[in-house]
Structure formats: structure tokens, C-alpha cells
Design a protein around this motif. Structure first.
Motif, PDB file in Angstrom:
ATOM      1  N   MET A   1      13.419  -2.318   7.873  1.00 56.15           N
ATOM      2  CA  MET A   1      13.617  -2.955   6.574  1.00 56.15           C
ATOM      3  C   MET A   1      12.920  -4.316   6.550  1.00 56.15           C
ATOM      4  O   MET A   1      12.758  -4.968   7.579  1.00 56.15           O
ATOM      5  CB  MET A   1      15.110  -3.132   6.287  1.00 56.15           C
ATOM      6  CG  MET A   1      15.903  -1.832   6.272  1.00 56.15           C
ATOM      7  SD  MET A   1      15.435  -0.722   4.952  1.00 56.15           S
ATOM      8  CE  MET A   1      16.265  -1.484   3.559  1.00 56.15           C
ATOM      9  N   LEU A   2      12.503  -4.728   5.362  1.00 57.05           N
ATOM     10  CA  LEU A   2      11.793  -5.987   5.202  1.00 57.05           C
ATOM     11  C   LEU A   2      12.729  -7.054   4.646  1.00 57.05           C
ATOM     12  O   LEU A   2      13.216  -6.940   3.516  1.00 57.05           O
ATOM     13  CB  LEU A   2      10.611  -5.802   4.253  1.00 57.05           C
ATOM     14  CG  LEU A   2       9.576  -4.736   4.639  1.00 57.05           C
ATOM     15  CD1 LEU A   2       8.539  -4.601   3.534  1.00 57.05           C
ATOM     16  CD2 LEU A   2       8.916  -5.092   5.964  1.00 57.05           C
ATOM     17  N   LYS A   3      12.979  -8.089   5.431  1.00 57.09           N
ATOM     18  CA  LYS A   3      13.808  -9.186   4.959  1.00 57.09           C
ATOM     19  C   LYS A   3      13.033  -9.971   3.905  1.00 57.09           C
ATOM     20  O   LYS A   3      11.888 -10.349   4.118  1.00 57.09           O
ATOM     21  CB  LYS A   3      14.201 -10.104   6.118  1.00 57.09           C
ATOM     22  CG  LYS A   3      15.221 -11.164   5.735  1.00 57.09           C
ATOM     23  CD  LYS A   3      15.668 -11.961   6.953  1.00 57.09           C
ATOM     24  CE  LYS A   3      16.706 -12.997   6.575  1.00 57.09           C
ATOM     25  NZ  LYS A   3      17.150 -13.794   7.751  1.00 57.09           N
ATOM     26  N   THR A   4      13.673 -10.203   2.767  1.00 56.14           N
ATOM     27  CA  THR A   4      12.989 -10.768   1.610  1.00 56.14           C
ATOM     28  C   THR A   4      13.792 -11.902   0.997  1.00 56.14           C
ATOM     29  O   THR A   4      14.987 -11.752   0.725  1.00 56.14           O
ATOM     30  CB  THR A   4      12.760  -9.673   0.551  1.00 56.14           C
ATOM     31  OG1 THR A   4      11.960  -8.630   1.127  1.00 56.14           O
ATOM     32  CG2 THR A   4      12.061 -10.228  -0.677  1.00 56.14           C
ATOM     33  N   SER A  20      19.160 -13.590   0.784  1.00 56.49           N
ATOM     34  CA  SER A  20      18.241 -12.749   1.535  1.00 56.49           C
ATOM     35  C   SER A  20      18.581 -11.296   1.232  1.00 56.49           C
ATOM     36  O   SER A  20      19.744 -10.897   1.333  1.00 56.49           O
ATOM     37  CB  SER A  20      18.359 -13.010   3.037  1.00 56.49           C
ATOM     38  OG  SER A  20      17.481 -12.165   3.754  1.00 56.49           O
ATOM     39  N   GLU A  22      17.044  -6.980   1.500  1.00 54.04           N
ATOM     40  CA  GLU A  22      16.202  -6.109   2.309  1.00 54.04           C
ATOM     41  C   GLU A  22      15.451  -5.136   1.416  1.00 54.04           C
ATOM     42  O   GLU A  22      16.032  -4.502   0.538  1.00 54.04           O
ATOM     43  CB  GLU A  22      17.033  -5.334   3.338  1.00 54.04           C
ATOM     44  CG  GLU A  22      17.597  -6.212   4.449  1.00 54.04           C
ATOM     45  CD  GLU A  22      18.272  -5.396   5.540  1.00 54.04           C
ATOM     46  OE1 GLU A  22      18.741  -4.278   5.231  1.00 54.04           O
ATOM     47  OE2 GLU A  22      18.329  -5.868   6.691  1.00 54.04           O
ATOM     48  N   ARG A  23      14.158  -5.046   1.637  1.00 55.35           N
ATOM     49  CA  ARG A  23      13.309  -4.042   1.000  1.00 55.35           C
ATOM     50  C   ARG A  23      13.015  -2.944   2.021  1.00 55.35           C
ATOM     51  O   ARG A  23      12.965  -3.199   3.219  1.00 55.35           O
ATOM     52  CB  ARG A  23      11.974  -4.656   0.554  1.00 55.35           C
ATOM     53  CG  ARG A  23      12.074  -5.815  -0.424  1.00 55.35           C
ATOM     54  CD  ARG A  23      12.492  -5.364  -1.797  1.00 55.35           C
ATOM     55  NE  ARG A  23      12.263  -6.411  -2.804  1.00 55.35           N
ATOM     56  CZ  ARG A  23      12.662  -6.310  -4.064  1.00 55.35           C
ATOM     57  NH1 ARG A  23      13.302  -5.228  -4.487  1.00 55.35           N
ATOM     58  NH2 ARG A  23      12.422  -7.290  -4.916  1.00 55.35           N
ATOM     59  N   ARG A  24      12.781  -1.724   1.512  1.00 56.71           N
ATOM     60  CA  ARG A  24      12.436  -0.639   2.430  1.00 56.71           C
ATOM     61  C   ARG A  24      11.033  -0.826   2.991  1.00 56.71           C
ATOM     62  O   ARG A  24      10.183  -1.481   2.383  1.00 56.71           O
ATOM     63  CB  ARG A  24      12.527   0.716   1.721  1.00 56.71           C
ATOM     64  CG  ARG A  24      11.452   0.947   0.650  1.00 56.71           C
ATOM     65  CD  ARG A  24      11.550   2.358   0.080  1.00 56.71           C
ATOM     66  NE  ARG A  24      10.515   2.644  -0.917  1.00 56.71           N
ATOM     67  CZ  ARG A  24      10.639   2.439  -2.203  1.00 56.71           C
ATOM     68  NH1 ARG A  24      11.768   1.927  -2.683  1.00 56.71           N
ATOM     69  NH2 ARG A  24       9.648   2.740  -3.041  1.00 56.71           N
ATOM     70  N   GLU A  25      10.802  -0.267   4.154  1.00 54.69           N
ATOM     71  CA  GLU A  25       9.451  -0.231   4.695  1.00 54.69           C
ATOM     72  C   GLU A  25       8.598   0.673   3.807  1.00 54.69           C
ATOM     73  O   GLU A  25       9.065   1.710   3.340  1.00 54.69           O
ATOM     74  CB  GLU A  25       9.454   0.323   6.122  1.00 54.69           C
ATOM     75  CG  GLU A  25      10.153  -0.570   7.140  1.00 54.69           C
ATOM     76  CD  GLU A  25       9.315  -1.781   7.519  1.00 54.69           C
ATOM     77  OE1 GLU A  25       8.101  -1.777   7.216  1.00 54.69           O
ATOM     78  OE2 GLU A  25       9.867  -2.730   8.117  1.00 54.69           O
ATOM     79  N   THR A 125      21.189   3.376  -3.561  1.00 54.03           N
ATOM     80  CA  THR A 125      20.505   2.153  -3.147  1.00 54.03           C
ATOM     81  C   THR A 125      20.238   1.258  -4.350  1.00 54.03           C
ATOM     82  O   THR A 125      19.547   1.663  -5.289  1.00 54.03           O
ATOM     83  CB  THR A 125      19.171   2.492  -2.466  1.00 54.03           C
ATOM     84  OG1 THR A 125      19.401   3.449  -1.425  1.00 54.03           O
ATOM     85  CG2 THR A 125      18.533   1.241  -1.898  1.00 54.03           C
ATOM     86  N   THR A 353      21.793 -16.050   3.444  1.00 52.33           N
ATOM     87  CA  THR A 353      22.632 -14.964   2.939  1.00 52.33           C
ATOM     88  C   THR A 353      23.797 -15.521   2.143  1.00 52.33           C
ATOM     89  O   THR A 353      24.370 -16.537   2.550  1.00 52.33           O
ATOM     90  CB  THR A 353      23.164 -14.113   4.107  1.00 52.33           C
ATOM     91  OG1 THR A 353      22.033 -13.620   4.831  1.00 52.33           O
ATOM     92  CG2 THR A 353      23.978 -12.938   3.577  1.00 52.33           C
TER      93      THR A 353
END
Length: 353
Positions: A1-4, A20, A22-25, A125, A353
Motif C-alpha cells: 500500500m502507498l502511504k499518502t 495519512s 493508504e492508496r493501493r499499489e 474499500t 494519522t
């Protein structure tokens, strides 16, 4: 997952704050976009304050997104790394129903996945919008932003632009048509620009006489104050088409009286309460009262290409994301000409967060 890094509303009663997410890979058909700019739509306020119901918190708003492509999946053909891309109000749909196959994905029969305050097609999601540093989207729901368009001023085209372009196209706005635009705000100013570019004779209908000079600067041929009851008699039976952008309570019947026989008024603003419509307001003259909601992906791309050809963008005020709550209050006072756009470069402090 991509922390955004992002800004989110934690609840309907709290201000937006850093978060913060999370985006999917990125998958084989996905595009990873580093967001550069995100427009601020009035519907963002409605959603974060849960004025339409069904809000999902924490909520990261934003569906007028322009950024630079950072990564593409192995099967992506629409965009390449380095391209300037856009994401509007939708990020997915079933792709298989009649609406999706008919290029009106916003009416997906299985329920479209909106860019925020929604869920992915798994119905689990949550989706997060453009008040964030990056986004991952299936290539089908990305748009190519033409090279001639300023990225910041193009961002609002992804909602305000398509919302007003689509009804003008649906009702075949053309040279010689008389078009009334009700309300000079984020939507109204785009409706004026588009209708003028299509050759129509455009009249701005507004309660604010102070906006007349701006309306004419945008291209409107005439301005009439709807605070003056005589205006409705003066303009009775005048317009072929009215684009109604007002989200405050008002009387539809008065505006229907301004239509010529077989004319249409298209609603794109969302007043907070239902508006009574008298049958004779429609029957007298075979008039049409219609609604229009954004546009499909193909039509949105058409709109962007049209804007590049005709040099049309939104009038904007760029803000850092730290001023988003102030911007919301200013929007409620009508203190913006005519769209706030967030410079996402301002979101470079470490997220918490």
C-alpha cells in the motif's frame, strides 16, 4: 500500500485536518498520479457536512484533480509517465451495464464508484479524493489534459466544466440560440463561457447586480437582475434554453415562464429542499424541465479537448491546503471568483494519522 498525505474531515462537525491514508499499489491497468492541483467544489462542503446523507468518515474530498503521471501499469495505453492527467467525479463502474456501454458511466446500474465519499466496486474499500498527494485510478477513468491548458485552471473543468458543457451539448446549443444562465458562481461562469463559445446569445440572470461587469467580461451579452420582479415579465418567452446553477431555494416556475414554447430549463444546482412546480408552467408551451449530472468519460475528454481548442479554463484563486477551512467559509459567503484550487505542493509536510 502507498502511504499518502491528505486532508480529511474526521466528522460532519469538525474541520478538515491533515491525515495519512493508504492508496493501493498500481495494478496492470492502473495509473499512479502525483496530484498537482485540486479544485474545490461546493459539493465538497455538502458532503463533508453530511448535508446529503450517507457520509463516510474520515472523508478526503476533491474530484477536480490534475496531476502528473508517475507510474503506469503494464497494460496501460492511454497515458505514459510524465503526462498531465485528470481525474473527475468517478473512479470506476461496472463497465458492463447499458449505461456504462452507452458512455454514461455516471449512471452505472450497479452504482458508480465516485472519487470520494464512496466505495470501490467491491462495496467495501472507501474512496478518497484529491485533497491528497497522489491517487491511483484505473486508466479508463483518467483524462488526458491537453498541453495548451494551464493545469491549475483546468482542474475545475473536471466537475464545473463538464457539469455545464454536457447540458449545452445535450440541448444542441448553437449559434443564434438564446440562452439564460441562472447564477454566476463556479458553475455559472463556466456555463457563460461555453454558451458564448458555441455562438449563443447569453443572458446572465442573477440576484447580484454587482456581478454585471464580471458577467460581461466573461462574455455574457446581457445581464438581468432577478431581484426585480419586472424582469420575469420582461423576459417572458425569451429563451431557448436556461442553465440553472442555483443551489439556494428559488421558484422554478418563474424561470420556466422565461422559456419559449418547447424550450428547456436544465437544473445543475441542488437546492436543499424540493421545489414545487405547477403543471401549467410546463404544459403552457410544451416546456421541458430537466436535470443533468456531470458527463461520461468520453464526453469529459471531449470537453477538455474543446476547452483546449477554444482557450477556455476556469477563473481561479489558488490556495494552500492549510487554508481549506477558510476557503469553505468564503465559499458560503460567495467570496470567490470563481473557483478555489488547492496547490497540492503545499501538502509537503509529513502527514500524521
Amino acid at each position: 500500500m502507498l502511504k499518502t498525505s491528505a486532508y480529511a474531515a474526521p466528522s460532519a462537525t469538525k474541520q478538515l485536518a491533515p491525515i495519512s491514508i493508504e492508496r493501493r499499489e498500481p495494478g496492470p491497468h492502473d495509473v499512479l498520479i502525483d496530484i498537482l492541483y485540486c479544485g474545490v467544489c461546493h459539493s465538497d462542503i455538502h458532503q463533508v457536512r453530511d448535508e446529503w446523507g450517507g457520509a463516510i468518515f474520515p472523508m478526503v474530498p476533491g474530484h477536480e484533480i490534475v496531476g502528473r503521471v508517475k507510474q503506469v501499469g503494464q497494460h496501460v495505453t492511454k497515458l505514459k509517465v510524465g503526462d498531465i492527467a485528470g481525474v473527475g467525479c468517478m473512479v470506476d463502474s461496472c463497465r458492463d451495464c447499458a449505461s456504462c456501454k452507452g458512455h454514461i458511466e455516471q449512471f452505472c446500474e450497479k452504482g458508480v464508484a465516485f472519487s470520494y465519499n464512496s466505495t470501490e466496486m467491491d462495496r467495501k474499500t472507501p474512496t478518497y479524493g484529491g485533497y491528497s498527494s497522489q491517487i491511483v485510478v484505473d486508466e479508463h477513468f483518467t483524462l488526458k489534459v491537453p498541453a495548451g491548458l494551464d493545469p491549475a485552471a483546468a482542474a475545475p473543468l473536471l466537475c464545473a466544466g463538464i457539469t455545464t458543457y454536457s447540458p449545452l451539448r445535450q440541448w444542441n446549443c448553437k449559434k443564434g440560440d438564446r440562452v439564460g444562465v441562472v447564477g454566476l458562481g463556479g458553475l455559472g461562469h463556466m456555463a457563460v463561457k461555453f454558451a458564448v463559445s458555441m455562438g449563443a446569445e447569453v443572458t446572465m440572470l442573477s440576484t447580484s447586480r454587482s456581478k454585471e461587469a464580471d458577467a460581461r467580461r466573461l462574455g455574457a451579452h446581457a445581464f438581468e437582475s432577478t431581484k426585480d420582479e419586472a424582469t420575469f415579465q420582461k423576459l417572458a418567452g425569451r429563451f431557448d434554453l436556461i442553465i440553472n446553477t442555483i443551489s439556494a431555494p428559488h421558484d422554478y416556475n418563474k424561470y420556466l415562464g422565461m422559456l419559449r414554447p418547447q424550450g428547456a430549463m436544465v437544473i445543475v444546482g441542488v437546492p436543499p429542499e424540493p421545489t414545487p412546480v405547477a403543471a401549467f408552467s410546463l404544459i403552457g408551451g410544451n416546456k421541458r424541465l430537466a436535470g443533468s449530472m456531470i458527463g461520461g468519460i468520453a464526453e469529459t475528454q471531449e470537453m477538455l479537448d474543446y476547452c483546449a481548442k477554444h482557450n477556455i479554463v476556469s477563473d481561479i484563486e489558488i490556495i494552500p491546503i492549510q487554508k481549506i477551512n477558510e476557503a469553505y467559509e468564503r465559499m458560503m459567503r460567495g467570496d470567490v471568483r470563481y473557483r478555489f484550487v488547492i496547490d497540492i505542493a503545499s501538502l509537503k509536510e509529513p502527514a500524521r494519522t
